[in-house]
Design a protein around this motif. Structure first.
Motif, short mmCIF file in Angstrom:
data_model
loop_
_atom_site.label_atom_id
_atom_site.label_comp_id
_atom_site.label_asym_id
_atom_site.label_seq_id
_atom_site.Cartn_x
_atom_site.Cartn_y
_atom_site.Cartn_z
N PRO A 13 -2.41 1.35 11.35
CA PRO A 13 -1.78 2.81 11.16
C PRO A 13 -1.09 2.75 9.75
CG PRO A 13 -0.57 1.09 12.48
CD PRO A 13 -1.94 0.44 12.39
N THR A 14 -0.58 1.55 9.25
CA THR A 14 -0.05 1.50 7.97
C THR A 14 -0.65 0.50 6.99
OG1 THR A 14 1.51 0.13 8.51
CG2 THR A 14 2.18 2.45 9.00
N LEU A 15 -0.27 0.51 5.55
CA LEU A 15 -0.89 -0.44 4.88
C LEU A 15 -0.09 -1.94 5.32
CD1 LEU A 15 -2.59 -1.28 2.47
CD2 LEU A 15 -0.86 -0.71 0.93
N SER A 16 0.97 -1.86 5.67
CA SER A 16 1.88 -2.97 5.82
C SER A 16 1.16 -3.74 7.26
CB SER A 16 3.28 -2.73 6.25
OG SER A 16 3.84 -2.18 5.45
N THR A 17 0.60 -3.00 8.03
CA THR A 17 0.05 -4.08 9.05
C THR A 17 -1.56 -4.18 9.03
OG1 THR A 17 -0.11 -1.56 10.46
CG2 THR A 17 1.73 -2.95 10.75
N ALA A 18 -2.06 -3.36 8.16
CA ALA A 18 -3.77 -3.31 8.00
C ALA A 18 -3.86 -4.72 7.38
CB ALA A 18 -4.11 -2.47 7.12
N THR A 19 -5.13 -5.05 7.80
CA THR A 19 -5.73 -6.52 7.34
C THR A 19 -6.78 -6.32 6.01
OG1 THR A 19 -7.58 -6.30 8.93
CG2 THR A 19 -5.65 -7.52 9.55
N THR A 20 -7.31 -5.17 5.92
CA THR A 20 -8.10 -4.86 5.00
C THR A 20 -8.30 -3.49 4.49
OG1 THR A 20 -9.59 -6.58 6.01
CG2 THR A 20 -10.93 -5.11 4.54
N ALA A 31 -13.08 -2.59 -0.15
CA ALA A 31 -12.56 -2.32 -1.55
C ALA A 31 -12.78 -3.56 -2.31
CB ALA A 31 -11.07 -1.40 -1.48
N ALA A 32 -12.48 -3.18 -3.72
CA ALA A 32 -12.67 -4.04 -4.58
C ALA A 32 -11.26 -4.94 -4.47
CB ALA A 32 -12.73 -3.64 -6.02
N ASP A 33 -11.40 -6.38 -5.04
CA ASP A 33 -10.13 -7.03 -4.92
C ASP A 33 -9.24 -6.41 -6.03
OD1 ASP A 33 -11.29 -8.93 -3.55
OD2 ASP A 33 -11.44 -10.54 -4.91
N GLY A 34 -7.97 -6.28 -5.59
CA GLY A 34 -6.89 -5.88 -6.42
C GLY A 34 -5.72 -5.54 -5.82
N PHE A 35 -4.79 -4.73 -6.39
CA PHE A 35 -3.60 -4.25 -5.69
C PHE A 35 -3.68 -2.99 -5.19
CE2 PHE A 35 -2.31 -7.96 -8.28
CZ PHE A 35 -1.35 -8.65 -7.40
N TYR A 36 -3.00 -2.78 -4.02
CA TYR A 36 -3.15 -1.44 -3.21
C TYR A 36 -1.64 -1.22 -2.88
CZ TYR A 36 -8.18 -2.02 -3.61
OH TYR A 36 -9.19 -2.25 -3.96
N SER A 37 -1.38 -0.06 -2.86
CA SER A 37 0.15 0.39 -2.50
C SER A 37 -0.02 1.98 -1.93
CB SER A 37 1.06 0.59 -3.81
OG SER A 37 2.13 1.13 -3.62
N ASP A 38 0.87 2.04 -0.96
CA ASP A 38 1.11 3.43 -0.26
C ASP A 38 2.54 3.99 -0.58
OD1 ASP A 38 2.95 1.78 0.89
OD2 ASP A 38 2.26 2.24 2.89
N ILE A 46 -7.80 -9.74 -1.71
CA ILE A 46 -8.84 -10.75 -2.27
C ILE A 46 -9.75 -11.31 -1.30
CG2 ILE A 46 -8.84 -13.18 -3.05
CD1 ILE A 46 -5.84 -12.93 -3.59
N GLY A 47 -11.17 -11.03 -1.58
CA GLY A 47 -12.18 -11.42 -0.61
C GLY A 47 -12.10 -10.70 0.55
N CYS A 48 -11.52 -9.33 0.67
CA CYS A 48 -11.68 -8.42 1.55
C CYS A 48 -10.49 -8.69 2.66
CB CYS A 48 -13.04 -8.40 2.44
SG CYS A 48 -13.42 -7.04 3.23
N VAL A 49 -9.49 -9.56 2.07
CA VAL A 49 -8.50 -9.54 3.14
C VAL A 49 -7.07 -9.31 2.20
CG1 VAL A 49 -7.08 -11.60 4.33
CG2 VAL A 49 -9.64 -11.66 4.13
N LEU A 50 -6.06 -8.67 3.02
CA LEU A 50 -4.85 -8.14 2.41
C LEU A 50 -4.22 -9.52 2.25
CD1 LEU A 50 -4.48 -4.76 3.74
CD2 LEU A 50 -4.85 -5.19 1.09
N THR A 51 -3.14 -9.78 1.25
CA THR A 51 -2.16 -10.90 1.25
C THR A 51 -0.76 -9.99 1.73
OG1 THR A 51 -1.66 -10.40 -1.02
CG2 THR A 51 -3.49 -11.94 -0.62
#
Length: 311
Positions: A13-20, A31-38, A46-51
């Motif tokens: 539901p939000t970027l905070s709770t998502a995994t990818t 999506a490509a490796d990198g930083f994402y923000s809402d 990194i590698g299809c996994v959000l840190t």
């Protein structure tokens, strides 16, 4: 590099709770490796996994903020901008009776040494741990120290402060709180406002993170002050009695909340420099504030433990 806007899709539901983060609505193309923000949090993929989620710089609280919170068990994190000045950042924290752990991290250094008017120096002996403050009669059941010695707390809610909404956002539910019973510095009464001092003597870092752990429930108050030079007081560091008439040195104190700048008091931190880099060494000295000459004693923690007014 400027930010690039785009349409992306997440599996929560939000970027905070998502995994990818994905590039298609079917959630099949990562999506490509990198930083994402809402606009509230930033996360690196990194590698299809959000840190781990961190607050966006625009959501940092400014220094000279007052933040209060009442809530349930959990880890509460906030980041504040230190501003452009150098000096000492004085942070006042009031656990409001309910035990809370507190520490700050600035420029990769952890700060967890507190003092309060009623009980003096309160600090974990473990350099990177939270110092647990509060009224001993309101300890958790089982006691916080017992739980910490048994491996600590896990599965806690983690909240991150959002300055845009002046509230804490729930980020995840897998935070931990570890430590030892030595971190627990509960007192025989409410400690009231406690003072934490952080030096900012260079421009290497522009933000500071404060972590507060509510081990049972939580209710606390926080006042963050921008960096300033600490009040200077004339002193003699070579004399220790009232016959001293020359004050060639200066000491610098961090006033506890509500105390008077330039008039050091018992249970305040005192330093040898205005940026709070060096605590005044333990000893007995003479100072000459506006109220008149006084003998004062400093302990090994840099705390004033006694003041005697000269006749």
């Amino acid at each position: 590099m400027a930010a690039t806007l785009g349409n992306y899709y997440i599996d929560g539901p939000t970027l905070s709770t998502a995994t990818t983060v994905y590039t298609d609505s079917e959630l099949t193309i990562c999506a490509a490796d990198g930083f994402y923000s809402d606009g509230t949090v930033c996360r690196q993929q990194i590698g299809c996994v959000l840190t781990v989620a961190t607050p966006c710089p625009g959501c940092f609280a400014p220094c000279d903020s007052t933040i209060n919170e009442t809530g349930g068990q959990g880890v509460y994190q906030l980041t504040f901008s230190t501003g452009g000045e150098l000096g000492a950042m004085i942070i006042y924290f009031n656990p409001v009776s309910v035990p809370d752990g507190c520490k700050a991290v600035f420029d990769s250094v952890t700060y967890n040494e507190f003092t309060c008017d009623l009980f003096g120096y309160l600090a974990s002996p473990n350099a990177n741990n939270h110092t647990v403050l509060g009224n001993a009669s309101n300890d958790c059941s089982p006691p916080i120290g017992t739980t910490l010695d048994s491996g600590g707390y896990s599965g806690l809610n983690r909240y991150v402060y959002n300055n845009a909404t002046s509230s804490f956002d729930l980020i995840d539910t897998n935070a931990i709180a570890i430590g030892t019973s030595a971190d627990v510095k509960l007192t025989a009464g409410d400690p009231g406002w406690c003072t934490l001092v952080i030096p900012r003597a260079n421009q290497n870092a522009g933000d500071c993170q404060i972590d507060i752990v509510g081990y049972c429930a939580t209710s606390w108050e926080l006042e963050i002050n921008c960096p300033v030079a600490l009040p200077a007081v004339p002193a003699s560091l070579s004399g220790d009695d009232c016959t001293v008439t020359s004050f060639p040195n200066f000491i610098y104190h961090a006033p506890n909340r509500g105390n008077t700048a330039g008039e050091p008091s018992v249970n305040e931190f005192v330093f040898a420099d205005p940026n709070a880099l060096n605590k005044l060494p333990a000893g007995t000295y003479v100072m000459n504030p506006p109220s008149g000459k006084k003998i004062f004693t400093v302990d090994a923690n840099g705390i004033i433990t006694n003041i005697t007014v000269c006749p």
